[in-house]
Design a protein around this motif. Structure first.
Motif, short mmCIF file in Angstrom:
data_model
loop_
_atom_site.label_atom_id
_atom_site.label_comp_id
_atom_site.label_asym_id
_atom_site.label_seq_id
_atom_site.Cartn_x
_atom_site.Cartn_y
_atom_site.Cartn_z
N GLY A 49 36.55 39.96 43.08
CA GLY A 49 35.86 40.16 44.61
C GLY A 49 36.84 40.03 45.37
N TRP A 50 38.07 39.29 45.81
CA TRP A 50 38.32 39.40 46.70
C TRP A 50 39.39 40.50 46.99
N LEU A 51 39.83 41.51 45.52
CA LEU A 51 40.77 42.41 45.57
C LEU A 51 39.58 43.54 46.36
N SER A 129 51.35 41.06 46.85
CA SER A 129 51.31 41.70 47.25
C SER A 129 51.99 42.76 47.19
N GLU A 130 52.09 42.78 45.46
CA GLU A 130 53.34 44.38 45.09
C GLU A 130 52.00 44.96 43.92
N PHE A 131 50.46 44.12 44.15
CA PHE A 131 49.51 44.38 43.29
C PHE A 131 48.29 45.83 43.98
N PRO A 132 49.05 46.70 42.37
CA PRO A 132 47.70 47.74 42.93
C PRO A 132 46.31 47.87 42.92
N VAL A 133 45.40 47.82 44.27
CA VAL A 133 44.18 47.49 43.71
C VAL A 133 43.27 48.45 43.94
N SER A 134 43.34 49.04 42.39
CA SER A 134 42.44 50.01 41.75
C SER A 134 41.77 49.37 40.20
N SER A 135 40.35 49.95 40.48
CA SER A 135 39.04 49.06 39.43
C SER A 135 40.50 48.45 38.53
#
Length: 258
Positions: A49-51, A129-135
């Motif tokens: 949810g946060w992402l 901080s490097e996380f790819p914010v995708s579903s």
């Protein structure tokens, strides 16, 4: 009623979420570990949810990473991080087995525990901080919180305990080991299927990392402590979550999310 009490007991034990108070008995703790992955589901859902929120409203990377690092600790009350710190302290002592077990029981925070905790949180912050914010990436990491708890619970009912007393030994003695082991293994395989369905290559990388950490946990526990304890199970859980995050990021960069 027993099912609800078991779930409430699992959340009372492994999270900071307020739960109804009731007397603990054999019926309540018999299948408590089966409900442990549900806590992971809540943690994974909160992180997801946060992402999603960060992606929707273009939240900066620093705030995204800070909150993603903090959310699991806030929901669990730091119980697993506490076990991680105690284990780091014990391993860093290079003492005989009995003394290591005494260090695990010591309520005081040692220097190595503090150093280990700071390094763990700092590196976790860096990875987020490097996380790819995708579903797909969010789904993969969310499932990881469930899978890691399924393996942690599985270790309690299948691995040798280092002591005849303590949290892990108490739950292991009270649990219906065969049924709990079968249920937790089923949950893990369902998580594995979900990861592979999201993206086969990245899912496989995550599973290989989880299994490798699980085997390392067993080997270290047996060689250094003569078996597992509740603190060691928490140590494994933190390593597993870190390993999952690492695998999602770097495997995703190597093969892509297509």
């Amino acid at each position: 009623m027993n099912l609800l009490r078991t779930v409430a007991a699992a959340f009372s034990m492994y999270s900071a979420i307020p739960m109804p108070q009731f007397a603990w008995d054999e019926k309540t703790t018999r299948y408590l570990l089966c409900a442990f992955p549900l806590v992971g589901g809540v943690v994974g859902g909160a992180v997801w949810g946060w992402l999603w929120f960060c992606g929707r409203f273009q939240i900066g990377r620093v705030l995204l990473a800070a909150a993603a690092t903090t959310i699991p600790v806030l929901i669990t009350g730091g119980i697993h991080l506490d076990g991680f710190c105690d284990t780091v302290d014990a391993l860093a002592s290079h003492a005989p087995t009995e003394q290591k077990l005494q260090i695990l029981k010591d309520a005081h925070l040692g220097a190595f525990a503090l150093i280990g905790c700071c390094l763990y949180l700092l590196l976790t912050f860096g990875l987020w901080s490097e996380f790819p914010v995708s579903s797909r990436a969010c789904g993969m990491i969310g499932i990881g919180f469930v899978a890691s708890r399924a393996l942690s619970g599985l270790s309690v009912v299948t691995f040798q305990c280092a002591k005849t007393s303590g949290l892990a030994a108490g739950f292991a003695d009270a649990a219906q080991k065969g049924r709990c082991a079968g249920f937790l293994l089923t949950i893990f395989w369902l998580c594995a299927y979900g990861m592979l369905w999201i993206q086969f290559q990245i899912g496989m990388a995550c599973l290989l990392v989880l299994v490798a950490i699980f085997l390392f946990y067993q080997r270290t526990s047996y060689r250094q402590f003569g078996g597992i304890t509740g603190d060691l199970a928490g140590w494994f859980l933190q390593l597993a979550e870190f390993g999952m995050l690492f695998a999602v990021i770097f495997a995703g960069r190597m093969v892509g999310w297509s």
